[in-house]
Design a protein around this motif. Structure first.
Motif, PDB file in Angstrom:
ATOM      1  N   GLY A  47      26.334  26.452 -33.731  1.00 43.34           N
ATOM      2  CA  GLY A  47      24.987  26.835 -34.128  1.00 43.34           C
ATOM      3  C   GLY A  47      24.153  25.700 -34.677  1.00 43.34           C
ATOM      4  O   GLY A  47      22.944  25.860 -34.848  1.00 43.34           O
ATOM      5  N   SER A  48      24.787  24.552 -34.960  1.00 43.25           N
ATOM      6  CA  SER A  48      24.036  23.408 -35.478  1.00 43.25           C
ATOM      7  C   SER A  48      23.267  22.724 -34.351  1.00 43.25           C
ATOM      8  O   SER A  48      23.612  22.835 -33.173  1.00 43.25           O
ATOM      9  N   VAL A  49      22.230  22.020 -34.729  1.00 42.92           N
ATOM     10  CA  VAL A  49      21.421  21.243 -33.785  1.00 42.92           C
ATOM     11  C   VAL A  49      21.672  19.766 -34.042  1.00 42.92           C
ATOM     12  O   VAL A  49      21.573  19.312 -35.182  1.00 42.92           O
ATOM     13  N   ILE A  50      22.012  19.039 -32.997  1.00 43.93           N
ATOM     14  CA  ILE A  50      22.294  17.615 -33.119  1.00 43.93           C
ATOM     15  C   ILE A  50      21.312  16.818 -32.270  1.00 43.93           C
ATOM     16  O   ILE A  50      20.665  17.355 -31.368  1.00 43.93           O
ATOM     17  N   MET A  51      21.193  15.535 -32.584  1.00 43.88           N
ATOM     18  CA  MET A  51      20.361  14.632 -31.787  1.00 43.88           C
ATOM     19  C   MET A  51      21.199  13.451 -31.346  1.00 43.88           C
ATOM     20  O   MET A  51      21.949  12.886 -32.142  1.00 43.88           O
ATOM     21  N   CYS A  52      21.083  13.101 -30.080  1.00 43.69           N
ATOM     22  CA  CYS A  52      21.764  11.936 -29.523  1.00 43.69           C
ATOM     23  C   CYS A  52      20.748  10.812 -29.385  1.00 43.69           C
ATOM     24  O   CYS A  52      19.755  10.950 -28.667  1.00 43.69           O
ATOM     25  N   LYS A  53      20.988   9.709 -30.075  1.00 39.97           N
ATOM     26  CA  LYS A  53      20.005   8.626 -30.103  1.00 39.97           C
ATOM     27  C   LYS A  53      19.908   7.886 -28.780  1.00 39.97           C
ATOM     28  O   LYS A  53      18.886   7.235 -28.510  1.00 39.97           O
ATOM     29  N   TYR A  54      20.962   7.931 -27.958  1.00 39.63           N
ATOM     30  CA  TYR A  54      20.904   7.162 -26.710  1.00 39.63           C
ATOM     31  C   TYR A  54      19.907   7.753 -25.711  1.00 39.63           C
ATOM     32  O   TYR A  54      19.453   7.064 -24.798  1.00 39.63           O
ATOM     33  N   ASN A  60      22.084  22.166 -28.922  1.00 40.04           N
ATOM     34  CA  ASN A  60      22.740  23.161 -29.756  1.00 40.04           C
ATOM     35  C   ASN A  60      24.243  23.088 -29.528  1.00 40.04           C
ATOM     36  O   ASN A  60      24.691  23.068 -28.378  1.00 40.04           O
ATOM     37  N   ILE A  61      25.012  23.066 -30.602  1.00 44.64           N
ATOM     38  CA  ILE A  61      26.460  23.020 -30.480  1.00 44.64           C
ATOM     39  C   ILE A  61      26.973  24.442 -30.299  1.00 44.64           C
ATOM     40  O   ILE A  61      26.759  25.310 -31.137  1.00 44.64           O
ATOM     41  N   SER A 110      27.836  21.956 -25.398  1.00 45.77           N
ATOM     42  CA  SER A 110      26.501  22.528 -25.455  1.00 45.77           C
ATOM     43  C   SER A 110      26.233  23.225 -24.127  1.00 45.77           C
ATOM     44  O   SER A 110      26.331  22.606 -23.063  1.00 45.77           O
ATOM     45  N   ILE A 111      25.933  24.509 -24.185  1.00 41.98           N
ATOM     46  CA  ILE A 111      25.697  25.295 -22.974  1.00 41.98           C
ATOM     47  C   ILE A 111      24.199  25.393 -22.741  1.00 41.98           C
ATOM     48  O   ILE A 111      23.453  25.864 -23.605  1.00 41.98           O
ATOM     49  N   SER A 112      23.758  24.938 -21.588  1.00 44.51           N
ATOM     50  CA  SER A 112      22.345  24.989 -21.226  1.00 44.51           C
ATOM     51  C   SER A 112      22.193  25.732 -19.913  1.00 44.51           C
ATOM     52  O   SER A 112      23.147  25.900 -19.157  1.00 44.51           O
ATOM     53  N   LEU A 130      29.394  16.282 -25.238  1.00 46.09           N
ATOM     54  CA  LEU A 130      28.745  15.233 -26.016  1.00 46.09           C
ATOM     55  C   LEU A 130      29.763  14.544 -26.909  1.00 46.09           C
ATOM     56  O   LEU A 130      30.773  15.140 -27.308  1.00 46.09           O
ATOM     57  N   MET A 131      29.466  13.290 -27.248  1.00 47.64           N
ATOM     58  CA  MET A 131      30.359  12.500 -28.077  1.00 47.64           C
ATOM     59  C   MET A 131      29.964  12.621 -29.549  1.00 47.64           C
ATOM     60  O   MET A 131      28.814  12.317 -29.904  1.00 47.64           O
ATOM     61  N   PRO A 132      30.843  13.089 -30.425  1.00 47.77           N
ATOM     62  CA  PRO A 132      30.513  13.162 -31.856  1.00 47.77           C
ATOM     63  C   PRO A 132      30.111  11.816 -32.448  1.00 47.77           C
ATOM     64  O   PRO A 132      29.281  11.756 -33.355  1.00 47.77           O
TER      65      PRO A 132
END
Length: 387
Positions: A47-54, A60-61, A110-112, A130-132
Motif C-alpha cells: 500500500g505504500s507509494v515509492i519513487m524510483c529516481k532512475y 504502488n507496492i 507493483s501491479i499495473s 522493482l529494486m528496493p
C-alpha cells in the motif's frame, strides 16, 4: 485554465509538495529484519507509494518477493524482436548504467494495468519488479518530525506569492519564444556538444519507457493535423503575466461557537480548541465498544484504549471497558470475519475501532463496507510504529 472576460486565459495555480524519504526501501527492510519476520515487513510495505529516481516514476507496492533477487532473470524483447533471458543486474547496467550493490535483496512487486493495442480489449494486468536499493518511500510517516514538515508546507502569503511569480516567469521564459523550448539556442548548443554515443545510449534507455507515451502523442498530433489542414509550420508561444490578478476578498464575521454547560466562544483568527471543553450534547456513555488489531500492534492498541478511557471524561461522557480482539492474521478477510462474528446483533457494540498495520486501501474499504451493512457507528485508524 478558464476562459473569462474578453477571451483572456486565467490560470489557477497553487503550491504542492511531495514528501520523499532520504533512506531507500532496502534500508527500511534491513532495519525491520532485525525486529520482525518477512511477513510483517511485507505487511508494512503493501500500500505504500515509492519513487524510483532512475526514471522519476512512482509505484504502488502490492507485494514483496523474498524468493527473488537481482540475480533472478526475466525474458526481455530485444531491438530486433528476439526474446532474450536477462538478469535484473544486467538489465539495470545496460539500460540505466546503474550497478546494484546488494545482490541478495528481495524484489518489490507493483501491479499495473497495461493498455491493449486492440480496440475494445480490456486492460491487462502487468507485474513490475522493482529494486528496493533504488526505491524511496514517499508520504508522511510517524518518524518525520511534524514541526519540520510544517515549516515547509505552511507557507505564508508573501512566500506563496513569490513562488507563484517564479513559476510564471519560468513558464514565460520556457515557452515565450515562437516554436517552444526546442528553438532555443542554448538547447541546441547543449545537444550538439554531446557525443554521438551518448545520444544513442540515451535513446536506447528511453525507448521502452516512452513507448506508450509516444504512441499517444502521435495519435494526438495526427488528429490535430487533420483539424488544422496539415499546416506543418504551425507553432505555439505562451507567456504569463508575472503579476497575479487582484480581487476583493469577502471577509466573513467571526461566528460564536457553543459548547456544553452553556459555554461559548468567539474564536480569534478562526482558531479554537476542544481542550477542557464539553460537547454541546455529549453522549452519556458508550458501554460496549470493540477494538480489533494485529498481534504486533498489541502495545499500541493497549495504549490507545487506555488513553481513550482516560480522556473520555474530559469531553463529558463515560467510556466502558472495550472488548479487544487480537488477530494473528491481518488480512482483509480476517478483519471482515471478525466484525461479522462479533456484530451478531445491530446493538452488539456502539463503536468499532480497527487498527490497521498499513495503508492498504482495499482493507480499509472492506471494513467500512462491512460496518455500514451491520449499521454500527465506527471508525478505522492506521497504526505504524515509530521505530
Amino acid at each position: 485554465m478558464n476562459v473569462v472576460d474578453k477571451g483572456k486565459l486565467f490560470l489557477c495555480a497553487d503550491l504542492c509538495w511531495r514528501v520523499m524519504h532520504s533512506n531507500t526501501v532496502l534500508d527500511f527492510i534491513q532495519r525491520r529484519k532485525q525486529e520482525t519476520d518477512t511477513g510483517a515487513i511485507e505487511s508494512d510495505l503493501i500500500g505504500s507509494v515509492i519513487m524510483c529516481k532512475y526514471n522519476n516514476r512512482t509505484y504502488n507496492i502490492d507485494g514483496v518477493a523474498f524468493d527473488l533477487s537481482p540475480r533472478s532473470t526475466f525474458v526481455k524483447k530485444m531491438r530486433g524482436g528476439e526474446m532474450k533471458e536477462i538478469s535484473y543486474v544486467s538489465y539495470f547496467e545496460e539500460r540505466y548504467q546503474i550497478r546494484l550493490r546488494i545482490l541478495d535483496q528481495p524484489l518489490l512487486l507493483s501491479i499495473s494495468e497495461k493498455r491493449s493495442n486492440e480496440p475494445g480489449q480490456k486492460k491487462q494486468k502487468e507485474i513490475i519488479y522493482l529494486m528496493p536499493e533504488l526505491s524511496y518511500l514517499t508520504g508522511i510517516t510517524a518518524d518525520i518530525p511534524r514541526r519540520d514538515l510544517i515549516q515547509h508546507t505552511r507557507v505564508d502569503p508573501p512566500k506563496r506569492y513569490e513562488e507563484l511569480e517564479k513559476f510564471s516567469r519560468k513558464v514565460s521564459q520556457t515557452f515565450g519564444s515562437v516554436g517552444g523550448p526546442s528553438s532555443s539556442s542554448s538547447s541546441s548548443s547543449s545537444s550538439s556538444s554531446r557525443s554521438g554515443s551518448d545520444r544513442d545510449r540515451d535513446r536506447d534507455r528511453d525507448r521502452d519507457r516512452d513507448r506508450d507515451r509516444d504512441r499517444d502523442r502521435r495519435d494526438r498530433d495526427r488528429d490535430h493535423d487533420r483539424g488544422r489542414g496539415g499546416d506543418e509550420d504551425w507553432k505555439i508561444s505562451l507567456s504569463i503575466n508575472p503579476r497575479m490578478v487582484e480581487i476583493q476578498g469577502r471577509i466573513l464575521p467571526a461566528q460564536k461557537i457553543f459548547f456544553g454547560n452553556n459555554a461559548s466562544e468567539i474564536p480569534d483568527r478562526a482558531s479554537w480548541q476542544l481542550q477542557n471543553r464539553y460537547f454541546v450534547n455529549p453522549v452519556k456513555s458508550i458501554d460496549r465498544w470493540l477494538v480489533i488489531f494485529g498481534e504486533r500492534d498489541r502495545r499500541n492498541a493497549e495504549g490507545f484504549m487506555q488513553t481513550m478511557q482516560q480522556d473520555a471524561g474530559a469531553f463529558g461522557f463515560r467510556l466502558g471497558e472495550p472488548k479487544a480482539v487480537d488477530l494473528r492474521n491481518t488480512s482483509q478477510e480476517s478483519y471482515v470475519r471478525c466484525i461479522q462474528d462479533n456484530l451478531v446483533r445491530p446493538d452488539s457494540f456502539s463503536l468499532v475501532v480497527c487498527i490497521l498495520p498499513n495503508t492498504n486501501a482495499m482493507v480499509y474499504s472492506a471494513i467500512k463496507k462491512t460496518i455500514n451493512i451491520e449499521n454500527t457507528s465506527s471508525f478505522a485508524m492506521h497504526c505504524r510504529k515509530d521505530s
